[in-house]
Structures are given as structure tokens and as C-alpha cells.
Design an enzyme around this catalytic site. Structure first.
Site, short mmCIF file in Angstrom:
data_model
loop_
_atom_site.label_atom_id
_atom_site.label_comp_id
_atom_site.label_asym_id
_atom_site.label_seq_id
_atom_site.Cartn_x
_atom_site.Cartn_y
_atom_site.Cartn_z
N LYS A 180 -23.83 -28.57 -34.11
CA LYS A 180 -23.19 -29.53 -33.21
C LYS A 180 -21.99 -28.79 -32.59
O LYS A 180 -20.92 -28.66 -33.19
CB LYS A 180 -22.73 -30.76 -34.01
CG LYS A 180 -22.19 -31.87 -33.13
CD LYS A 180 -20.72 -31.62 -32.92
CE LYS A 180 -20.01 -32.54 -32.02
NZ LYS A 180 -19.71 -31.97 -30.72
N GLY A 233 -12.18 -26.10 -36.66
CA GLY A 233 -11.55 -26.99 -35.69
C GLY A 233 -10.20 -27.43 -36.18
O GLY A 233 -9.53 -26.72 -36.94
N VAL A 237 -9.51 -33.52 -38.12
CA VAL A 237 -10.97 -33.71 -38.20
C VAL A 237 -11.51 -33.00 -39.45
O VAL A 237 -12.32 -33.56 -40.20
CB VAL A 237 -11.65 -33.18 -36.92
CG1 VAL A 237 -13.17 -33.21 -37.05
CG2 VAL A 237 -11.22 -33.99 -35.71
N GLU A 255 -12.41 -24.31 -41.66
CA GLU A 255 -11.44 -23.35 -41.11
C GLU A 255 -10.65 -24.09 -40.04
O GLU A 255 -11.22 -24.60 -39.09
CB GLU A 255 -12.16 -22.13 -40.51
CG GLU A 255 -12.79 -21.23 -41.55
CD GLU A 255 -11.83 -20.70 -42.61
OE1 GLU A 255 -10.61 -20.61 -42.33
OE2 GLU A 255 -12.29 -20.42 -43.73
N CYS A 289 -7.05 -19.52 -33.17
CA CYS A 289 -6.40 -20.03 -34.39
C CYS A 289 -5.48 -18.97 -34.99
O CYS A 289 -4.57 -19.30 -35.73
CB CYS A 289 -7.45 -20.47 -35.39
SG CYS A 289 -8.68 -19.23 -35.65
N GLU A 390 0.94 -26.79 -34.77
CA GLU A 390 0.12 -25.88 -33.97
C GLU A 390 0.05 -26.39 -32.54
O GLU A 390 -0.30 -27.55 -32.31
CB GLU A 390 -1.28 -25.80 -34.56
CG GLU A 390 -2.16 -24.84 -33.80
CD GLU A 390 -3.55 -24.73 -34.38
OE1 GLU A 390 -4.18 -25.78 -34.62
OE2 GLU A 390 -4.01 -23.60 -34.57
P1 TAP Z 1 -11.59 -30.50 -33.10
O1 TAP Z 1 -11.20 -31.59 -32.22
O2 TAP Z 1 -11.33 -30.64 -34.56
O3 TAP Z 1 -13.15 -30.28 -32.86
C1 TAP Z 1 -13.91 -29.35 -33.57
C2 TAP Z 1 -15.34 -29.84 -33.64
O4 TAP Z 1 -15.40 -31.03 -34.43
C3 TAP Z 1 -15.93 -30.20 -32.28
O5 TAP Z 1 -17.28 -29.86 -32.26
C4 TAP Z 1 -15.77 -31.72 -32.25
O6 TAP Z 1 -16.67 -32.34 -31.37
C5 TAP Z 1 -16.07 -32.04 -33.69
N1 TAP Z 1 -15.61 -33.36 -34.13
C6 TAP Z 1 -14.66 -34.15 -33.57
N2 TAP Z 1 -14.55 -35.30 -34.28
C7 TAP Z 1 -15.43 -35.23 -35.30
C8 TAP Z 1 -15.79 -36.10 -36.38
N3 TAP Z 1 -15.21 -37.30 -36.54
N4 TAP Z 1 -16.74 -35.71 -37.24
C9 TAP Z 1 -17.33 -34.52 -37.11
N5 TAP Z 1 -17.06 -33.66 -36.10
C10 TAP Z 1 -16.11 -34.01 -35.21
O7 TAP Z 1 -10.96 -29.11 -32.68
P2 TAP Z 1 -11.00 -28.42 -31.24
O8 TAP Z 1 -10.04 -29.14 -30.37
O9 TAP Z 1 -12.39 -28.27 -30.76
O10 TAP Z 1 -10.51 -26.94 -31.58
C11 TAP Z 1 -9.18 -26.60 -31.66
C12 TAP Z 1 -8.76 -26.50 -33.13
O11 TAP Z 1 -9.62 -25.60 -33.83
C13 TAP Z 1 -7.38 -25.92 -33.32
O12 TAP Z 1 -6.65 -26.74 -34.21
C14 TAP Z 1 -7.60 -24.55 -33.95
O13 TAP Z 1 -6.63 -24.07 -34.80
C15 TAP Z 1 -8.87 -24.74 -34.66
N6 TAP Z 1 -9.57 -23.46 -34.81
C16 TAP Z 1 -9.54 -22.88 -36.02
C17 TAP Z 1 -10.16 -21.68 -36.22
C18 TAP Z 1 -10.14 -21.08 -37.57
S1 TAP Z 1 -11.22 -19.96 -37.90
N7 TAP Z 1 -9.30 -21.44 -38.49
C19 TAP Z 1 -10.85 -21.06 -35.17
C20 TAP Z 1 -10.85 -21.68 -33.94
C21 TAP Z 1 -10.21 -22.90 -33.77
P3 TAP Z 1 -16.26 -32.65 -29.83
O14 TAP Z 1 -15.33 -31.59 -29.39
O15 TAP Z 1 -17.54 -32.61 -29.11
O16 TAP Z 1 -15.66 -33.99 -29.86
#
Ligand code: TAP
Length: 487
Positions: A180, A233, A237, A255, A289, A390
Site C-alpha cells: 500500500k 512514515g 500513524v 520506521e 527522515c 520533526e
Molecule cells: P504518513 O502520513 O504516516 O504515511 C505513511 C503511509 O501510511 C502512507 O502510505 C499513508 O497512506 C499510510 N497511512 C496513513 N494513515 C494510515 C492508517 N490509519 N493506517 C495505515 N496506514 C496509514 O507519513 P508520510 O507523510 O507519508 O511520510 C512522512 C513521514 O515519514 C515523516 O514523519 C518521516 O520522518 C517518515 N519517514 C521515516 C523514514 C524512516 S526510515 N524512519 C523514512 C521516510 C519517511 P496515504 O499517504 O495514502 O494516506
């Protein structure tokens, strides 16, 4: 992502077939450098399609796990070759969907290819140990077995590398996958799955269902036939996913965020430290991240470091990532753009001193996109929001300290612990940093962002669920140990 009804669109891949969602709805993927450019449309799927994908993955796992590691590896080598032949097209799609510059997108896609080849090779490496039994006529050893169906939930910032660094190890150890991807970059992820489809993996081994996180991500998390969830993410979440999966007895790996510091010691090579700070903080528009967000500087060199940093920051070329020579693109989407602007506002309100940037970019080439200036604050204290939370954008805080001890205290004074770096020429300071820094990745004389695919990656404290991804560490998550005793 705006929801519409549209027939021409990218489809889900379930049980070896490209299918539309029964919802009849699709979401538009928008270019953050130019909101008028619609990259394409993806399915706004329902729980029904997600459940179908899990059924297919569960059925396919029975025969997939019986293949030898070598045979599963052969498929991954093929996927790598196909991805390599499409690197330009997929990198361009990534730049249009996510905003990072084209060279960065190409670099990420090349990394995805290398990860596939690394895990393809894992199919021939050892999966257990012989352990001496107290019974001299017995043989005791461990082997590793797959978990079953793995749900992969990924963010928008690395739409090629993150799905691959989760799917490739899941597959090589005999699991099947339901992906997903984040809706904002789902087309790029679908193109990666096209490579798996073209490589001829058996139907059901890899499935992808697009749709909102709260519907599809949640349904994947809650499905009792999904044996494990690997998630990258946000913290909010991630923690909810962890709780749900734990409650139903599944395995999970999270992560999440970072608030990564760079310490610049008085004896540092300042030019190197400035260059690495800029690269760590502003490449990918700060949306890694592992991006640098706090720069902790010893007072003896504070002014000269600051001056060099400000001069170099002014030289950054900002614009659409497809344009040659552009170094920093837009924020990846409207919500991220608004978040960054609101953190700038918060920094000003709470009394930090704005040294550079702080505004949305306007004018030709900017008006249609989510562009924010590289932003630098000073006089930032640990009680301020921009010190603790963050931002995930081009914003850094400078903090002056009197000693390395104080620097380490400041560096550790956050809930996160993903990556950290120090600039120093003193071996004693390097050792103190290695010992005292609370982070899963510590780097010396190198920027905080930067991960090698063959090394474990993950955070301490609130940055992860304390598991590690990539390299050999992936085996720990994607398999279960079975202890065998033969008499
Ligand atoms: P999120 O909003 O957490 O989204 C991550 C994923 O989770 C997306 O596919 C999202 O889908 C999905 N999601 C949202 N709500 C959910 C739920 N209730 N149940 C299951 N899945 C759900 O993060 P983002 O905005 O995409 O990414 C930014 C964040 O990722 C930052 O905080 C960053 O630090 C973190 N990040 C961490 C790392 C590592 S390795 N630590 C690497 C990259 C990014 P939709 O987007 O389609 O709604």
C-alpha cells in the site's frame, strides 16, 4: 490528492492482474512543482480489493515458499534488470510526483536496483547455525522460515527505494507481499510493481492496492491473514499501526521520524561541515527522515560557521526538479508545504531569530508550486517547537554550545534517535560521540543523511520500533527462527 471519477487511470495489481477498484473513483496525482500538471490517476480502492489481494497473497505463498532461495533470487535479478532498463522513465515520474530533482530521482532508482540485486544474492546465503547439543548423538541447528503474507505501507519521500527495501527481503525469504504505497507517489510505486509483473513472478506473490491510508492502510493493518506489517512514515500513524497489529498477534516493524543533529566541534573542518550541513538539511527539500534539522556549534567557531553557511545557502538554486541545474525542489504536497510554513510561524512566535529564508517563493516558476525558501533560525532553545518536532522540510535551527559535553546533551534532548553526525578532527571527541549519542546511525565527518543498503538502518527512542531494516538485519524481521533437533 483530489478524488474524481475518471476512466483512464493506473490500476491495482491483484493476483497477477491489473484491475480497477469497484469504487469507480480515482485520485489525481499532482506535480508539486506545478499544480496544473496532473501526473495521472490512481484507484481509490475499497477494503474489498485489499482483502482480495490478501487472499491472493496467502494462496500464492504456499508455492512461493517452496521455491529455492536461488530461484526466488533469479526473479529479483530479473526485476532489477527491468527496472534498470526503465530508470529514466521511472525517475522522471518520481520527480513529477514528488518534486525531488531528477539526479536525485535517478540516484534513488539506481539504489532500488542495487537493493534488488543485493537481496537476490541473499537467496544463496546462510539462514541458520549449528548449535552443539548436550546430547552427543543429536544434531541441533536453526533455520529460518517465512512469516507468510507481509503488508508493506510506505511514505511518499522515497517512492522507489522504500517499497523495494521492504519487498525484496520479504520476497527472498519466501513471503508474499501486499503493498500500500502513499497516494501522493502511488504512480511511481505502481511502475516499480510493473517491473515485478514483467519479470513474471507467479500470480499473487506481489500485489499492490492504492487508496487512502485510513481505508486501505487500515484494512491491511487489521487483516488477520496479514502476518506482518512493515511501515515507514509518521510517528502518529506508525504507533497506531503497531498497537493494532500487536493486538491481533502479528509482527510489526515501524520506521518513523527523526530530529537529527549535527555537532560542529571547534576543531572541525568548517568548509566540510558547511557543505555537509547544507546537503543534509536541504537536499530533497529536507524531506528525508535522516535530514539534518538541528546544527549544534561550539561557540569558538559559531560566527565563522554561520557566515559560511549563510553564504552557501544563498547559492542554492530552487525550482522544478526537471530543470537542469536545480538543486532543491518544492515541498512534496500542499499539506507538507503548509506544515513547513506553520513551523516557520511557530519559530517566530516562540522567539527564534530568523537568519535566512522563511517565506514561500513567488514569481515565475514558483507561483504554481509548493516552494519554500531554505530557512535558518538561530537562538533556538530546547523548549521550542522547532527544536523538538520533526518539520520534514527545509528548516534548520542553529544552537550555540560551550563544549562537546553540552553539545551531546542538547543533541540527545529530543524524543527521536534516528541519525546524527559530528564534525571534528579529534579522535577523543569522535569516541565520545559514538558512545554518548542516542541514535541508530552515527556519522563522523559526513552528513546525517546517508544510508548504505548493506548496513542495518533504523532508529532509537521514538524513531522506530527498535528493529532494523536493510542489509542482513532484514532477515530478523522477515523470517522466524525454527530450532531443529534431530536424534
Ligand atoms: P504518513 O502520513 O504516516 O504515511 C505513511 C503511509 O501510511 C502512507 O502510505 C499513508 O497512506 C499510510 N497511512 C496513513 N494513515 C494510515 C492508517 N490509519 N493506517 C495505515 N496506514 C496509514 O507519513 P508520510 O507523510 O507519508 O511520510 C512522512 C513521514 O515519514 C515523516 O514523519 C518521516 O520522518 C517518515 N519517514 C521515516 C523514514 C524512516 S526510515 N524512519 C523514512 C521516510 C519517511 P496515504 O499517504 O495514502 O494516506
Amino acid at each position: 490528492m483530489t478524488v474524481q471519477t475518471q476512466k483512464e487511470s493506473f490500476l491495482n495489481f491483484v493476483n497477477g492482474e491489473w484491475i480497477a477498484s469497484s469504487s469507480g473513483k480515482v485520485g489525481a496525482s499532482i506535480n508539486p512543482a506545478n499544480k496544473e500538471d496532473i501526473v495521472g490517476y490512481v484507484q481509490m480502492s475499497t477494503k474489498e480489493e485489499l482483502d482480495q489481494a490478501v487472499v491472493a497473497a496467502k494462496a500464492a505463498q504456499q508455492s512461493w515458499k517452496k521455491l529455492s532461495g536461488h530461484d526466488r533470487g533469479t526473479y529479483l535479478f530479473k526485476v532489477a534488470d527491468i527496472l534498470e532498463s526503465r530508470i529514466d522513465e521511472i525517475a522522471e515520474c518520481m520527480t513529477r510526483e514528488m518534486g525531488k530533482t531528477l539526479p536525485e530521482s535517478k540516484g534513488e532508482t539506481a539504489r532500488g536496483i542495487a537493493i534488488l540485486r543485493y537481496y537476490a544474492g541473499e537467496g544463496l546465503r546462510k539462514v541458520g547455525d549449528v548449535i552443539p547439543s548436550t546430547d552427543s548423538s543429536a544434531l541441533m541447528f536453526t533455520t529460518r522460515v517465512p512469516l507468510g503474507v507481509v503488508g508493506v505501507i510506505t511514505p511518499w519521500n522515497f517512492p522507489v527505494a522504500i517499497p523495494i527495501w521492504k519487498m525484496a527481503p520479504a520476497l527472498i525469504y519466501g513471503n508474499t507481499v501486499v503493498l500500500k504505497p502513499a497516494q501522493d507517489t502511488a504512480i511511481t510505486a505502481l511502475k516499480v510493481v510493473e517491473c515485478f509483473a514483467e519479470a513474471g513472478l507467479p500470480a499473487g506473490v506481489v500485489n499492490v492496492v492504492t487508496g487512502s491510508g485510513s481505508v486501505i492502510g487500515q484494512a491491511l493493518t487489521d487483516n488477520p491473514d496479514v502476518n506482518a506489517i512493515t511501515f515507514t512514515g509518521s510517528n502518529g500513524v506508525g504507533k497506531r499501526i503497531g498497537q493494532s497489529v500487536l493486538a491481533r498477534g502479528g509482527k510489526y516493524q515501524l520506521e518513523m521520524g527523526g530530529k537529527n543533529p549535527v555537532i560542529v566541534a571547534a576543531d572541525a573542518n568548517l568548509d566540510l561541515a558547511v557543505e555537509a550541513t547544507i546537503s543534509g538539511a536541504f537536499r530533497s527539500t529536507g524531506q528525508k527522515c535522516t535530514a539534518t534539522s538541528r546544527v549544534i556549534i561550539q561557540n569558538e567557531i559559531y560566527e565563522s560557521f554561520k557566515e559560511k553557511l549563510l553564504t552557501k545557502t544563498k547559492e542554492i538554486r530552487i525550482g522544478g526538479g526537471m530543470i537542469e541545474g536545480i538543486w532543491m525542489g518544492p515541498c512534496a504536497n500542499e499539506s507538507q508545504f503548509n506544515t513547513v510554513l506553520s513551523y516557520i510561524e511557530k519559530g517566530l512566535e516562540e522567539g527564534a531569530n530568523l537568519l535566512a529564508g522563511g517565506k514561500q517563493l513567488t514569481g515565475e516558476g514558483y507561483d504554481n508550486g509548493y516552494f519554500v525558501e531554505p530557512t535558518i533560525f538561530e537562538n533556538v532553545t530546547s523548549d521550542m517547537t522547532i527544536f523538538q518536532e520533526e518539520v520534514f522540510g527545509p528548516l534548520i535551527s542553529l544552537i550555540k554550545v560551550n563544549s562537546l559535553e553540552e553539545g551531546l546533551e542538547v543533541a540527545n534532548d529530543v524524543q527521536f534517535g534516528l541519525s546524527a553526525s559530528i564534525f571534528t578532527t579529534n579522535i577523543q571527541k569522535m569516541l565520545s560521540f559514538i558512545n554518548e549519542m542516542e541514535a541508530g546511525l552515527v556519522r563522523i565527518n559526513s552528513e546525517s543523511a546517508g544510508v548504505e543498503l548493506q548496513a542495518p538502518f533504523g532508529g532509537m527512542k521514538q524513531s522506530s520500533s527498535h528493529s532494523r531494516e536493510q542489509g542482513e538485519a532484514a532477515k530478523e524481521f522477515f523470517t522466524s527462527i525454527k530450532t531443529v533437533f534431530i536424534k
